[in-house]
Design a protein around this motif. Structure first.
Motif, PDB file in Angstrom:
ATOM      1  N   ILE A 118     -12.584 -13.308  19.050  1.00 12.09           N
ATOM      2  CA  ILE A 118     -11.437 -14.280  19.916  1.00 12.09           C
ATOM      3  C   ILE A 118     -11.936 -14.555  21.137  1.00 12.09           C
ATOM      4  O   ILE A 118     -12.268 -13.481  21.899  1.00 12.09           O
ATOM      5  CB  ILE A 118     -10.128 -13.293  20.009  1.00 12.09           C
ATOM      6  CG1 ILE A 118      -9.902 -12.711  18.585  1.00 12.09           C
ATOM      7  CG2 ILE A 118      -8.983 -14.232  20.481  1.00 12.09           C
ATOM      8  CD1 ILE A 118      -8.851 -11.504  18.878  1.00 12.09           C
ATOM      9  N   ASP A 119     -11.877 -15.567  21.639  1.00 12.85           N
ATOM     10  CA  ASP A 119     -12.310 -16.005  23.115  1.00 12.85           C
ATOM     11  C   ASP A 119     -11.016 -16.464  23.783  1.00 12.85           C
ATOM     12  O   ASP A 119     -10.418 -17.394  23.638  1.00 12.85           O
ATOM     13  CB  ASP A 119     -13.200 -17.072  22.953  1.00 12.85           C
ATOM     14  CG  ASP A 119     -14.501 -16.861  22.787  1.00 12.85           C
ATOM     15  OD1 ASP A 119     -15.018 -15.996  23.663  1.00 12.85           O
ATOM     16  OD2 ASP A 119     -15.324 -17.590  21.986  1.00 12.85           O
ATOM     17  N   LEU A 120     -10.609 -15.488  24.850  1.00 14.44           N
ATOM     18  CA  LEU A 120      -9.268 -15.788  25.425  1.00 14.44           C
ATOM     19  C   LEU A 120     -10.096 -16.307  27.004  1.00 14.44           C
ATOM     20  O   LEU A 120     -10.895 -15.847  27.688  1.00 14.44           O
ATOM     21  CB  LEU A 120      -8.860 -14.406  26.030  1.00 14.44           C
ATOM     22  CG  LEU A 120      -8.332 -13.652  24.985  1.00 14.44           C
ATOM     23  CD1 LEU A 120      -7.636 -12.442  25.644  1.00 14.44           C
ATOM     24  CD2 LEU A 120      -7.094 -14.495  24.360  1.00 14.44           C
ATOM     25  N   PRO A 121      -9.582 -17.758  27.078  1.00 14.24           N
ATOM     26  CA  PRO A 121      -9.957 -18.335  28.486  1.00 14.24           C
ATOM     27  C   PRO A 121      -9.198 -17.635  29.711  1.00 14.24           C
ATOM     28  O   PRO A 121      -8.493 -16.822  29.463  1.00 14.24           O
ATOM     29  CB  PRO A 121      -9.518 -19.892  28.032  1.00 14.24           C
ATOM     30  CG  PRO A 121      -8.441 -19.547  27.094  1.00 14.24           C
ATOM     31  CD  PRO A 121      -8.604 -18.493  26.447  1.00 14.24           C
ATOM     32  N   SER A 122      -9.731 -18.099  30.806  1.00 13.10           N
ATOM     33  CA  SER A 122      -9.236 -17.324  31.961  1.00 13.10           C
ATOM     34  C   SER A 122      -7.753 -17.698  32.372  1.00 13.10           C
ATOM     35  O   SER A 122      -6.991 -17.018  32.857  1.00 13.10           O
ATOM     36  CB  SER A 122      -9.990 -17.720  33.281  1.00 13.10           C
ATOM     37  OG  SER A 122      -9.534 -18.788  33.635  1.00 13.10           O
ATOM     38  N   ASP A 123      -7.312 -18.556  31.662  1.00  9.87           N
ATOM     39  CA  ASP A 123      -5.856 -19.061  31.859  1.00  9.87           C
ATOM     40  C   ASP A 123      -4.889 -18.739  30.697  1.00  9.87           C
ATOM     41  O   ASP A 123      -3.878 -19.172  30.602  1.00  9.87           O
ATOM     42  CB  ASP A 123      -5.523 -20.529  32.260  1.00  9.87           C
ATOM     43  CG  ASP A 123      -6.325 -21.679  31.289  1.00  9.87           C
ATOM     44  OD1 ASP A 123      -7.149 -20.984  30.239  1.00  9.87           O
ATOM     45  OD2 ASP A 123      -6.148 -22.707  31.413  1.00  9.87           O
ATOM     46  N   ALA A 124      -5.607 -17.909  29.913  1.00 11.87           N
ATOM     47  CA  ALA A 124      -4.618 -17.390  28.750  1.00 11.87           C
ATOM     48  C   ALA A 124      -3.662 -16.517  29.408  1.00 11.87           C
ATOM     49  O   ALA A 124      -3.651 -15.771  30.375  1.00 11.87           O
ATOM     50  CB  ALA A 124      -5.490 -16.351  27.621  1.00 11.87           C
ATOM     51  N   PRO A 125      -2.279 -16.707  28.721  1.00 12.59           N
ATOM     52  CA  PRO A 125      -1.274 -16.008  29.292  1.00 12.59           C
ATOM     53  C   PRO A 125      -1.133 -14.598  29.324  1.00 12.59           C
ATOM     54  O   PRO A 125      -1.807 -13.991  28.334  1.00 12.59           O
ATOM     55  CB  PRO A 125       0.085 -16.802  28.464  1.00 12.59           C
ATOM     56  CG  PRO A 125      -0.682 -16.988  27.183  1.00 12.59           C
ATOM     57  CD  PRO A 125      -1.855 -17.705  27.455  1.00 12.59           C
ATOM     58  N   ILE A 126      -0.684 -13.867  30.337  1.00 12.87           N
ATOM     59  CA  ILE A 126      -0.482 -12.366  30.441  1.00 12.87           C
ATOM     60  C   ILE A 126       0.716 -12.080  29.357  1.00 12.87           C
ATOM     61  O   ILE A 126       1.588 -12.799  29.352  1.00 12.87           O
ATOM     62  CB  ILE A 126      -0.029 -12.112  31.786  1.00 12.87           C
ATOM     63  CG1 ILE A 126      -0.812 -12.715  32.889  1.00 12.87           C
ATOM     64  CG2 ILE A 126       0.121 -10.638  31.927  1.00 12.87           C
ATOM     65  CD1 ILE A 126      -2.470 -12.049  32.888  1.00 12.87           C
ATOM     66  N   GLY A 127       0.359 -11.033  28.707  1.00 12.15           N
ATOM     67  CA  GLY A 127       1.472 -10.522  27.847  1.00 12.15           C
ATOM     68  C   GLY A 127       0.953  -9.778  26.701  1.00 12.15           C
ATOM     69  O   GLY A 127      -0.340  -9.417  26.718  1.00 12.15           O
ATOM     70  N   THR A 128       1.770  -9.439  25.446  1.00 11.06           N
ATOM     71  CA  THR A 128       1.235  -8.879  24.532  1.00 11.06           C
ATOM     72  C   THR A 128       0.980  -9.846  23.189  1.00 11.06           C
ATOM     73  O   THR A 128       1.760 -10.655  23.014  1.00 11.06           O
ATOM     74  CB  THR A 128       2.657  -7.822  23.943  1.00 11.06           C
ATOM     75  OG1 THR A 128       2.718  -7.010  25.116  1.00 11.06           O
ATOM     76  CG2 THR A 128       1.714  -7.083  22.689  1.00 11.06           C
ATOM     77  N   TYR A 129      -0.131  -9.783  22.748  1.00 14.56           N
ATOM     78  CA  TYR A 129      -0.794 -10.562  21.632  1.00 14.56           C
ATOM     79  C   TYR A 129      -0.602  -9.753  20.448  1.00 14.56           C
ATOM     80  O   TYR A 129      -0.684  -8.545  20.252  1.00 14.56           O
ATOM     81  CB  TYR A 129      -2.228 -10.987  21.975  1.00 14.56           C
ATOM     82  CG  TYR A 129      -2.448 -11.896  23.101  1.00 14.56           C
ATOM     83  CD1 TYR A 129      -2.046 -11.650  24.282  1.00 14.56           C
ATOM     84  CD2 TYR A 129      -3.061 -13.023  22.963  1.00 14.56           C
ATOM     85  CE1 TYR A 129      -2.044 -12.552  25.477  1.00 14.56           C
ATOM     86  CE2 TYR A 129      -3.197 -13.960  23.978  1.00 14.56           C
ATOM     87  CZ  TYR A 129      -3.061 -13.645  25.345  1.00 14.56           C
ATOM     88  OH  TYR A 129      -2.831 -14.400  26.139  1.00 14.56           O
TER      89      TYR A 129
END
Lengths: 323, 267
Positions: B192-203
């Protein structure tokens, strides 16, 4: 927007110095941001404007959410303007009394403007109003300033003395009550016109997300006919007060002030601002005004023309307002 | 085909569907990290979902991994030309759309299972559960009363596709048809690649085991993306004490401006 995108692309290949912004929730390149701060600070110091009308579009084209861009650049405007006001006050070219009267109107106007902004944003029509405001306000002010300064420059070339302004102040200004003395500006007029100008500019600037220097300066020159030497310093003083209030309001109502972004921008901004002030002494007033007129015209046309150009993507995601 | 149009399906059903109840759990999965710290140097992150199929033997198995981020509402507008000017339409609100979505599978999803499973389980970018509840209305259709339809009617699909297209462009939504690799006979992994602007929270990282087009086993793990240190301090202060944050911020800016003018005057 294209010109701003090109401007951003012209930046030298960014070195990998990224920092994560806690409120914008994305990472940005520090050097690009400092460079942007220097550039806008320079323009700000040179012409005595806040520079918001240049910075916000660039920040947005770099991917920063518009609400965060507008709120955070207020910090940059605040620091650059404060530093510039200090420089101008050393040469006694700030009329604090006039600035305070205009700022009083400006603060009230900003509160009204923020409310109008919210309503329009909920209706999804803020883009239209902002674009039209840029086109009409910047277009007309830029055109007027360009014509006036070019005429003055042409006359100087021919060796003729610049004509005394034919129309002095509009006559009705003298008929208003509550007269005040503004010794530094060389005026004895009612406080209603400056406060009304401040109010109007406050509304427009809150809606357009800018400090409003490019509106205040021409108003001081053409409507109030203040002494030319105090115009820029006084306008910056007015901007400091209005922006101070705007920044706090944005933090309280929208939680959109990103202090990290503001600090990076203002680091470049104060340096650029000082350089701009020094450079300002090397130009004649009418030349400066001609350059500023061209910049204002371009910014106005850029935003206004976006109404006529078919969008590349007809769908746009807009912020929900509540994070 | 009218019956399968998404607007006709009430959103509530999609949200509350129980995950498939497997007869026996054949899946064992985990993440390389279950907490991602977002600090000032955060530039995105890579997390690996890995797992094993227990008792696979010789049966052909397909694995689908879906990672979805915190759900939030989104507003979408459309530019429309009116008298030569490009203006904004009224915004359409999409609720419950994930802020991040990635579907990885061992082979293209349409080869693994059919439309109804994909729709029910939300497999693939085009099947993400989201709806526009503020724009729904209840009508009588084909003689059936109280049918929930979307007031956008046929345009709904176009609007929805616009949302996923925009999110795909910013790498927040993606389909990765060969993203699940079997590294050993029964052992698989997906990145999984999370970009730097991925939202904060629970995935939520969900894994399905498909056999013959049906989900036979399911496993889910949570992944928390949270701000730490100074970033967290700033964010928390800005939201919990907005007046203090605003006034202090503005005063710092003025102070730095004053300091700068001192330095330059002496210099």
């Amino acid at each position: 927007m294209q010109a701003f995108a090109i401007l951003a692309a012209l930046e030298p290949e960014p070195v990998n110095v990224d920092i994560y912004l806690p409120i914008a929730e994305m990472s940005v390149n520090v050097l690009t941001m400092i460079g942007l701060g220097v550039l806008v600070g320079f323009v700000s110091g040179l012409f005595g404007v806040g520079g918001g009308f240049l910075m916000a579009p660039v920040l947005v084209s770099l991917g920063i959410p518009p609400s965060v861009a507008v709120a955070s650049q207020a910090g940059h405007v605040l620091a650059t303007s404060t530093s510039s006001v200090m420089s101008y006050s050393q040469s006694d070219s700030v009329d604090y009394r006039m600035g305070a009267v205009m700022a009083a109107g400006g603060v009230v106007g900003a509160v009204i403007g923020v409310e109008i902004f919210r309503i329009l944003r909920l209706l999804g029509q803020i883009d239209l109003v902002v674009s039209l405001a840029y086109l009409l306000v910047l277009g007309s002010i830029g055109g007027m300033m360009l014509k006036e300064s070019l005429t003055a420059m042409l006359l100087r070339r021919k060796g003729e003395a610049p004509p005394r302004p034919k129309v002095k102040r509009p006559v009705w200004i003298y008929g208003l009550p509550f007269k005040m003395r503004f010794p530094r500006s060389g005026l004895y007029i009612s406080f209603i016109p400056p406060a009304a100008i401040g109010l109007l500019v406050g509304i427009l600037s809150a809606m357009m997300g800018v400090g409003g220097g490019f509106l205040i300066v021409p108003a001081m020159i053409y409507i109030l006919r203040m002494k030319a030497s105090v115009v820029v310093g006084t306008s910056l003083f007015q901007i400091v007060i209005t922006t101070f209030v705007t920044m706090i309001l944005q933090a309280v109502r929208n939680h959109s002030v990103d202090m990290i972004l503001a600090l990076i921008l203002l680091a470049g901004g104060v340096i650029g601002g000082q350089a701009g002030i020094r450079m300002a002494n090397r130009f004649r007033a009418d030349e400066l005004r001609a350059i500023m007129a061209v910049i204002i015209l371009m910014a106005g046309l850029q935003m206004g023309l976006s109404l006529f150009v078919p969008p590349q993507n007809p769908f746009v995601l807009v912020p929900t307002g509540q994070p | 085909m009218v019956a399968v149009l998404p607007p006709v399906i009430p959103p509530a059903i999609i949200q509350t569907l129980p995950t498939p109840a497997p007869s026996s759990n054949l899946l064992s999965t985990d993440l390389t990290q279950n907490r991602i710290e977002v600090s000032s140097s955060f530039q995105g992150a890579k997390v690996v979902v890995y797992g094993a199929v227990v008792e696979s033997r010789d049966q052909p198995s397909d694995i689908v991994v879906v990672v979805s981020g915190p759900r939030a509402s989104m507003r979408l507008i459309r530019k429309v030309q009116v008298a030569g000017l490009w203006l904004n339409s009224r915004p359409v609100v999409f609720e419950g759309a994930p802020g991040f979505y990635m579907a990885a599978s061992s082979q293209p999803l349409d080869k693994i299972t059919g439309f109804s499973n994909r729709r029910r389980l939300g497999l693939g970018v085009d099947y993400i559960a989201m709806d526009t509840p503020r724009d729904t209305k209840i009508v009588t259709r084909y003689g059936v009363r109280d049918v929930v339809v979307n007031s956008l009617e046929d345009d709904y699909l176009e609007w929805r596709q616009a949302v996923t297209r925009l999110k795909q462009k910013s790498s927040l939504y993606s389909d990765n048809p060969f993203g699940v690799r079997f590294v050993d006979r029964n052992l698989f992994r997906a990145e999984i690649d999370l970009p730097s602007d991925a939202p904060i929270g629970t995935y939520k990282a969900e894994v399905w085991l498909f056999r013959d087009g049906e989900p036979v086993s399911y496993s889910a793990k949570l992944l928390r993306v949270e701000k730490v240190g100074f970033e967290r301090f700033i964010y928390d202060t800005a939201h919990r004490r907005p007046w203090l944050y605003g006034i202090v911020s503005a005063l710092i800016c003025i102070g730095l401006g004053l300091g700068a003018s001192r330095i330059f005057r002496r210099g």
